[in-house]
Design an enzyme around this catalytic site. Structure first.
Site, mmCIF file in Angstrom:
data_model
loop_
_atom_site.group_PDB
_atom_site.id
_atom_site.type_symbol
_atom_site.label_atom_id
_atom_site.label_comp_id
_atom_site.label_asym_id
_atom_site.label_seq_id
_atom_site.Cartn_x
_atom_site.Cartn_y
_atom_site.Cartn_z
ATOM 1 N N GLU B 73 0.704 -1.216 0.014
ATOM 2 C CA GLU B 73 -0.081 0.070 0.039
ATOM 3 C C GLU B 73 0.843 1.179 -0.099
ATOM 4 O O GLU B 73 0.381 2.296 -0.673
ATOM 5 C CB GLU B 73 -0.886 -0.124 1.100
ATOM 6 N N PHE B 135 -10.380 -7.111 14.934
ATOM 7 C CA PHE B 135 -9.235 -7.822 14.087
ATOM 8 C C PHE B 135 -9.013 -6.715 13.025
ATOM 9 O O PHE B 135 -10.207 -6.012 12.633
ATOM 10 C CB PHE B 135 -9.856 -9.092 13.572
ATOM 11 N N GLN B 136 -7.837 -6.435 12.735
ATOM 12 C CA GLN B 136 -7.574 -5.266 11.728
ATOM 13 C C GLN B 136 -8.006 -3.862 11.890
ATOM 14 O O GLN B 136 -8.322 -3.273 10.919
ATOM 15 C CB GLN B 136 -7.754 -5.936 10.296
ATOM 16 N N LYS B 185 -16.892 -1.278 6.984
ATOM 17 C CA LYS B 185 -17.481 -2.579 6.182
ATOM 18 C C LYS B 185 -18.885 -2.433 6.060
ATOM 19 O O LYS B 185 -19.383 -2.368 4.981
ATOM 20 C CB LYS B 185 -16.878 -3.689 6.880
ATOM 21 N N MET B 493 24.020 10.359 0.303
ATOM 22 C CA MET B 493 24.081 11.616 0.870
ATOM 23 C C MET B 493 24.671 11.456 2.261
ATOM 24 O O MET B 493 25.268 12.167 2.975
ATOM 25 C CB MET B 493 22.916 12.105 0.782
#
Lengths: 174, 583
Positions: B73, B135-136, B185, B493
């Site tokens: 993602e 969950f999640q 959801k 760098m």
């Protein structure tokens, strides 16, 4: 001539900001987030639903020099939920804070505390053997002064709100 | 039909109106899809998961929105960012709840710092589970609050359509930025109302676009009387589509222009007025001009510390005019005499019209002398590849017409210095946040937007290893992206700073021992891998790479390891205290 330096540090001043936002806790979080992420200071903040449904008025007292206060007002205004930001500092405004003070009050001290309470036009709202609870409203200095007066007796508990403020319409004295 | 072809077909397909253009009852997923189509979204970068399955179920039958399955993602968000930078349209990301959402955070912060319009949709656990450590579950609205322009949690399916429209409006108007919409959801499954009404009303939000008349007049007067004027053009010129207005003004009045990293391409570098980039790795002329000018016109720039160096020594003799659509940018770091809040595209022509051409002959003599005395150096060698040579070779191979994305570090600065940018929206780089791992996925996003243009990602061996898995996406979609790795076997760098400021103590900046064989890595994904260690090989593989048009090419350029990027203004020093070369 050097014009690039940040403006000469003007005197730090206390500012009272009155902010109208759409009423949701996200807006309050965002406002506090601006202060914490940009390193601005909050002296007090109060949040409550406003006159119009869906709007809330937040009163913030803060301090800083002119440049900092300008950034604070601009940053607040940039928040999508913020409808208006008013810096009341340069206007005439009414400001109140509420404090509830629970003080130790032995029999000998009780009448003296009650006298002080009267002088400050505060109110005793709870009384029990050895304790007094007092309600006081007023501006920050008045409340600080009252707390200073009763501190020697022994403060058991103290709760105080942040400032709430409105622009003054009537410019005479009340 | 494979996906790449599907992608191209979708590109060419004529836009059809949403399934239902009148008021109708749909489930949340349907409302979302309809609204996105109505907003002319053609590409979404996403990754499925439990919380967004109702939406993916709708996407199964949808042939108008091209969903690009990224492999992470974070890369999806950078890809959407790249898509937005090259098109000017908002980039759209879709991620599931919890880890899907948190993986977008770096991409959102990157976009926020560079004012890139993104709309990020994240799934959320059903409303009745929010707050239960389900969950999640993650409080993504809370997590992203400081790095979004605004964010929403949808808690009523009937608000969904308006929230989406508002999200797009906020993301793209005023100073653009990322907006996140969190979708529980159940909101995607429940039926609600779709109106098709396009009007968006946010009473508390109305960016100031028109500049203040008297400030514009003051600006025009200052510029007319200037002896040593300078335009300092930032990313706002590109974001505000003001490149034509800027070019017209600079040319008509023969005013020198220096651009920031984010402003590259906002003023064609082939023009005689172009002084190149200013700041920490800016050109000698640009930095000296900034220090010596008497009127500085800052256009859509924010006086970032990488530009100003030590504030006390920044342009000490100039009166400053600052045009910016975001009032918080004005007076934030540097005090200005003439602040103008407004859209640069509208304000610039107004100043241009009101001002008279100042006499800048003497100023140009000085500027030309500086340019002659201190041009950017490109060391030429025959045995090893110098990094600057590599950038010039890519610039030549693409005629300066490519879309170029970079990662962060030495190669980024060398690209900014040595690639000749003549077109706006052609340089993609994480200027504000300095995100490693940005370049490759952003380039991929740009390639989805412009399948017809050459897209090059110039990255380092460090930066590329932060998102190499996206080769999988690029191969799947047959994207002929050219990835040029400036391989100096270290975090260049970081190594440069350790060399100059930390007594050459190279603490954890050397990658040599663990670096993969980038050619084999590319081949394992089904991409083409090429390697060059000499200038001759460099030219050869560049030529080969340009001829490949059906898959990504990874070019591993082994460059001189100890080369440092100059000019350099050490952190905390003033712009005119540049170090020009190795002692």
């Amino acid at each position: 001539m050097n014009t690039t330096q940040k403006p000469v540090q003007t005197k730090e001043q206390k500012h009272t900001l009155s902010v109208v936002v759409s009423y949701n806790l996200n807006a309050l979080s965002r406002i506090i987030g601006i202060f914490s992420s940009k390193g601005f200071e909050i002296d007090s903040i109060s949040f409550g639903s406003g006159k119009e449904s869906g709007l809330a008025r937040i009163t913030i007292t803060t301090h800083g020099d002119e440049q900092i206060i300008e950034q604070i007002t601009k940053q607040l205004h940039k928040i999508i939920d913020v409808v208006t930001v008013a810096d009341l500092t340069y206007e005439s405004f009414v400001e109140r804070e509420l404090a509830l003070v629970k003080v130790k009050a032995s029999n000998s001290a009780r009448s003296e505390i009650m006298q002080i309470t009267q002088v400050f036009r505060a109110k005793v709202i709870d009384i029990s053997p050895g304790k007094l609870s007092i309600e006081i409203t007023g501006n920050r200095d008045k409340i600080d002064a009252f707390i200073g007066m009763v501190r020697p007796f022994g403060i058991i508990e103290l709760a105080r709100t942040g400032s709430v403020a409105l622009k003054r319409e009537f410019n005479g004295s009340v | 039909m494979d996906n790449a072809k599907a992608h191209k077909l979708k590109k060419n397909k004529k836009k059809e109106p949403p399934e239902d253009s009148g008021p109708s009852v749909l489930n949340g997923a349907g409302i979302l899809i309809n609204t996105l189509q109505d907003l002319e979204v053609d590409t979404i970068f996403g990754y499925p998961g439990g919380a967004v399955l109702p939406l993916y179920d709708k996407l199964f039958d949808n042939h108008d929105i091209n969903h690009v399955l990224v492999r992470h993602e974070q890369a999806g968000t950078h890809a959407a960012d790249g898509y937005a930078r090259v098109t000017g349209k908002p980039g759209v990301v879709l991620a599931t709840s919890g880890p899907g959402g948190t993986n977008t955070v770096t991409g959102i912060a990157t976009a926020a710092m560079d004012s890139i319009p993104l709309v990020v949709f994240t799934g959320q656990v059903p409303t009745d589970l929010i707050g239960n450590d389900a969950f999640q579950e993650a409080d993504i609205v809370g997590i992203t609050r400081p790095i979004t322009k605004h964010n929403y949690l949808v808690d009523d399916v009937n608000d969904l359509e308006q929230v989406i429209r508002k999200a797009f409006h906020v993301a793209t108007s005023g100073r653009p930025g990322p907006v996140l919409v969190d979708l529980p959801k159940d909101m995607l499954k429940t039926e609600g109302h779709y109106s098709g009404l396009r009007k968006v009303s946010i009473p508390s939000y109305s960016p100031t676009e028109k500049g203040h008349f008297s400030q514009i007049k003051k600006a025009a007067e200052l510029l007319s009387d200037a002896e040593k004027p300078l335009i300092y053009a930032g990313g706002g010129v590109v974001l505000g589509k003001a490149w034509n207005e800027l070019t017209a003004m600079a040319e008509r009045h023969n005013i020198p222009v220096t651009t920031t990293l984010m402003g590259l391409g906002g003023f064609p570098e082939g023009k005689p007025q172009a002084l190149g980039m200013l700041g920490m790795h800016g050109t000698y002329t640009a930095n000296m001009a900034t220090t010596e000018c008497d009127v500085l016109l800052a256009v859509g720039a924010r006086f970032d510390d990488r530009v100003t160096g030590n504030l006390e020594g920044f342009s000490p003799h100039s009166k400053k005019i600052h045009i910016d659509i975001d009032p918080t940018n004005i007076g934030k770091n540097v005090a200005v005499e003439v602040p103008i809040v407004g859209d640069v595209k509208q304000v610039l022509p107004e100043i241009d019209e009101k001002m008279e051409t100042p006499n800048t002959d003497k100023w140009w003599q000085v500027l030309n002398q500086w340019q002659e005395d201190h041009p950017l150096k490109v060391p030429e060698t025959e045995d090893t590849i110098k990094p600057q040579q590599m950038i010039e070779a890519i610039s030549d191979a693409t005629n300066g017409d490519a879309i170029v994305a970079t990662d962060v570090g030495q190669h980024q600065m060398w690209t900014a210095q040595h690639y000749t940018f003549n077109h706006p929206r052609s340089f993609l780089s994480s200027g504000g946040l300095g995100t490693m791992g940005y370049g490759f996925p952003a380039a991929m996003g740009a390639a989805f937007a412009h399948p017809d243009r050459t897209v090059v990602c110039i990255t380092g061996d460090g930066g590329f290893q932060m998102t190499p898995y996206e080769l999988s996406t690029a191969v799947e979609h047959e994207i002929p992206l050219k990835i040029a790795i400036m391989n100096n076997q270290c975090l260049g760098m970081v190594r440069q700073w350790q060399e100059l400021f930390y007594d050459e103590r190279y603490s954890h900046s050397i990658l040599k021992k663990g670096n993969p064989d980038f050619v084999k890595l590319a081949e394992s994904y089904g991409a083409v891998g090429l390697r060059a260690t000499t200038p001759k090989e460099m030219d050869d593989i560049l030529q080969q790479a340009m001829e490949i048009n059906d898959k990504p090419v990874v070019m591993d350029f082994h460059v001189e390891e100890h080369e440092n990027c100059y000019p350099m203004v050490p952190a905390g020093a003033a712009l005119n205290e540049m170090v020009l070369e190795d002692k």
